[in-house]
Design an enzyme around this catalytic site. Sequence first.
Site, PDB file in Angstrom:
ATOM      1  N   GLU A 278       0.939  -1.248   0.301  1.00 17.45           N
ATOM      2  CA  GLU A 278       0.024  -0.087   0.077  1.00 17.45           C
ATOM      3  C   GLU A 278       0.905   1.310  -0.077  1.00 17.45           C
ATOM      4  O   GLU A 278       1.998   1.308   0.697  1.00 17.45           O
ATOM      5  CB  GLU A 278      -1.059   0.006   1.156  1.00 17.45           C
ATOM      6  CG  GLU A 278      -1.749  -1.262   1.085  1.00 17.45           C
ATOM      7  CD  GLU A 278      -2.667  -1.384   2.365  1.00 17.45           C
ATOM      8  OE1 GLU A 278      -3.741  -2.141   2.612  1.00 17.45           O
ATOM      9  OE2 GLU A 278      -1.936  -1.184   3.535  1.00 17.45           O
ATOM     10  N   HIS A 392      -9.262   3.466   8.951  1.00  9.43           N
ATOM     11  CA  HIS A 392     -10.622   4.060   9.253  1.00  9.43           C
ATOM     12  C   HIS A 392     -10.766   4.212  10.726  1.00  9.43           C
ATOM     13  O   HIS A 392     -11.748   4.965  11.204  1.00  9.43           O
ATOM     14  CB  HIS A 392     -11.918   2.771   9.072  1.00  9.43           C
ATOM     15  CG  HIS A 392     -11.540   1.432   9.781  1.00  9.43           C
ATOM     16  ND1 HIS A 392     -11.836   1.294  11.104  1.00  9.43           N
ATOM     17  CD2 HIS A 392     -10.622   0.420   9.465  1.00  9.43           C
ATOM     18  CE1 HIS A 392     -11.541   0.357  11.697  1.00  9.43           C
ATOM     19  NE2 HIS A 392     -10.810  -0.443  10.533  1.00  9.43           N
ATOM     20  N   THR A 434      -8.988  -0.345   0.251  1.00  7.00           N
ATOM     21  CA  THR A 434      -9.702  -1.249   1.012  1.00  7.00           C
ATOM     22  C   THR A 434     -10.800  -0.956   2.040  1.00  7.00           C
ATOM     23  O   THR A 434     -11.220   0.218   2.072  1.00  7.00           O
ATOM     24  CB  THR A 434      -8.491  -1.608   1.923  1.00  7.00           C
ATOM     25  OG1 THR A 434      -8.235  -0.521   2.851  1.00  7.00           O
ATOM     26  CG2 THR A 434      -7.254  -2.010   0.982  1.00  7.00           C
ATOM     27  N   GLU A 472     -11.265  -3.635  -2.296  1.00  2.00           N
ATOM     28  CA  GLU A 472     -11.304  -5.041  -1.738  1.00  2.00           C
ATOM     29  C   GLU A 472     -11.638  -4.999  -0.268  1.00  2.00           C
ATOM     30  O   GLU A 472     -11.912  -3.762   0.353  1.00  2.00           O
ATOM     31  CB  GLU A 472      -9.931  -5.726  -1.825  1.00  2.00           C
ATOM     32  CG  GLU A 472      -8.697  -4.949  -1.210  1.00  2.00           C
ATOM     33  CD  GLU A 472      -7.169  -5.382  -1.525  1.00  2.00           C
ATOM     34  OE1 GLU A 472      -6.557  -5.549  -0.566  1.00  2.00           O
ATOM     35  OE2 GLU A 472      -7.043  -5.522  -2.794  1.00  2.00           O
ATOM     36  N   ALA A 474     -10.822  -5.808   3.738  1.00  5.43           N
ATOM     37  CA  ALA A 474      -9.868  -5.564   4.790  1.00  5.43           C
ATOM     38  C   ALA A 474      -9.499  -6.958   5.342  1.00  5.43           C
ATOM     39  O   ALA A 474      -8.360  -7.311   5.381  1.00  5.43           O
ATOM     40  CB  ALA A 474      -9.510  -4.439   5.499  1.00  5.43           C
ATOM     41  N   LEU A 475     -10.731  -7.295   5.603  1.00  4.80           N
ATOM     42  CA  LEU A 475     -10.572  -8.671   6.356  1.00  4.80           C
ATOM     43  C   LEU A 475     -11.650  -9.817   5.787  1.00  4.80           C
ATOM     44  O   LEU A 475     -12.628  -9.226   5.101  1.00  4.80           O
ATOM     45  CB  LEU A 475     -11.167  -8.638   7.985  1.00  4.80           C
ATOM     46  CG  LEU A 475     -10.200  -7.364   8.810  1.00  4.80           C
ATOM     47  CD1 LEU A 475     -10.941  -7.276   9.937  1.00  4.80           C
ATOM     48  CD2 LEU A 475      -9.041  -7.723   8.847  1.00  4.80           C
ATOM     49  N   ARG A 512      -9.512 -13.769   1.235  1.00  3.44           N
ATOM     50  CA  ARG A 512      -8.876 -14.353   0.179  1.00  3.44           C
ATOM     51  C   ARG A 512      -9.393 -15.779  -0.101  1.00  3.44           C
ATOM     52  O   ARG A 512     -10.113 -16.218   0.655  1.00  3.44           O
ATOM     53  CB  ARG A 512      -7.408 -14.173   0.356  1.00  3.44           C
ATOM     54  CG  ARG A 512      -6.837 -15.042   1.453  1.00  3.44           C
ATOM     55  CD  ARG A 512      -5.236 -14.820   1.550  1.00  3.44           C
ATOM     56  NE  ARG A 512      -4.804 -13.438   1.948  1.00  3.44           N
ATOM     57  CZ  ARG A 512      -4.023 -12.791   1.141  1.00  3.44           C
ATOM     58  NH1 ARG A 512      -3.639 -13.242  -0.037  1.00  3.44           N
ATOM     59  NH2 ARG A 512      -3.665 -11.525   1.577  1.00  3.44           N
TER      60      ARG A 512
END
Length: 604
Positions: A278, A392, A434, A472, A474-475, A512
Amino acid sequence: MINNMTSIIRSTQGGCWGSDRLRLRLYGGVFDLAVMPLIDRVESLQGVIRKVKRIEAMGQTGRSNYVDVTKFPKAGTSKLSTDEMPEAPTAPSTYNEKMLANYVPVYVMLPLGVISNDNVFEDQPKMEKQLKELRAAGVDGVMVDVWWGIVESKGPKQYDWSAYRSLFALVQECGLKLQAIMSFHRCGGNVGDEVTIPLPQWVLDIGETDPDIFYTNRKGNRNKEYLTIGVDNQPLFHGRTAVQLYSDNMKSFRQHMSDFIEAGLIIDIEVGLGPAGELRYPSYTGTQGWVFPGIGEFQCYDKYLEAEFKEAATGAGHPEWGLPDNAGEYNDTPGSTEFFGLNGTYMTEKGKFFLTWYSNKLLNHGDEILDEANRAFLGCKLKLAAKVAGIHWWYKSPSHAAELTSGYYNLKDRDGYRPIARMLSRHYAIFNFTCLEMRDSEQRADAKCGPQELVQQVLSGGWREEVEVAGENALSRYDSNGYNQMLLNARPNGISREGLPKQIMYGVTYLRLSDELLKDKNFKIFKTFVKKMHTDQDYCADLGMYNHQIGPLERSKPKLVMEDLLEATKPMEPFPWGEETDMKVDDFDGVLANLIRKLFSLFK
């Protein structure tokens, strides 16, 4: 005994159903709920629900959406037989062109260690099986980290792409597209890092004699996750600068992967620009003791960045200014520090100067490496991309401390993300963001998180700068709430039945691929998520049909002067956002449970 008809109405979203409703008429003659044991009642209702799903499928073929389930044969005592239910015919691969304009392609991130530290593609049969499952689910492609620490591990310019070529060939064989990440960072130390893949050993060896090649905090702790921006143009690596290291790697990738690029397999190159790939500083890392929701620490105390700041401050007429010494430690809160607290240093002339310099260094770093990426892949039919982190936590606090330490100079009266989008536009690059799955209500109240407002700000800024915006999660999430939030952000004002919507994300990558994702229940809801991203259309292999045709990469536009970038810091209201997506993923088990509770309440 049920003497009267009970109607169960199930709404369907989008596709060729529109606002139609599927009606199932259940008569007392089908089964007698009042006299059934509890377990039989549940099984009977589950049978009905299974038929609902099959009938929904029939609706996709244009059949009547009004079905009397009393015509289906009964099996056993008061139970509907699913075995005797005729299967719905498979819908042909035809598209509603106007709906296809709303199509958002879905990619899945492959496991971090799909290529081992020893540069071996291990367990190919398992990966082949998983890739085929993704393809059958309608997934458009996959994303994979191409680790610098693996391919150039043997020595300077000694590249070995063989394992990645084997992986790419398998992806191609399975009919998927590929997003390749040029991962110039270490794997290990961030949330979700399940393996450790260090930087090339010969680079780490240089760091033994010159530890200032790594990011450094105020206490002098070195972070070996990524080379400091301070050495971008220092020829410390056997005569090469850090930027040249990255450039040579990308040029070698193009040379050895040219057949895959020419075949259209590789559709974009995401250029790693910092920790976790990133564009940010490594301000929060578990290897140095950070835990959520700590504000993190500034990472500019290596001798190279210290010298650059001293030069900049002197040039501004303030040679007495030094780097911050009052910004706290990794796990502090904003209010506990002098820098980020009420009327803190960040609001002073000195603080503003530092934050401008700190964030501009990050912008210049991204701009310079993307310019090298553009040169490396010039003329290739693919897109460049860069990822920005979704910081965030503390977003709703006045100082936005966690964002500031990461290099995002974002405040209520200053947009820290639109300048990044403007920089990316120079390179025709995709802005990848993200935390698409997160909602404010799911976060800790004391951390003043604002993932929803952050996503709205960042995506709106990208669209205003006319760059393609992707994103995408993040978790890892497997629930309908997470998927529906991603769907909302992908099309914040819903689908347009007249063609391309005003705001639509260029693509979404799910993080993922794992055994957990492929479990029956999880994969079932994931497949629905993919279908909804595709607006209930079938998988479409032709990118041009949904306005994603890719031409040869053009040369980057002229470098922007800093004044042009800073002009983009002017805050603007985000675009309107819907309350919820109009292409919802239903948590079927949850719907079933609620249905059972409501029906049982009739018999009490």
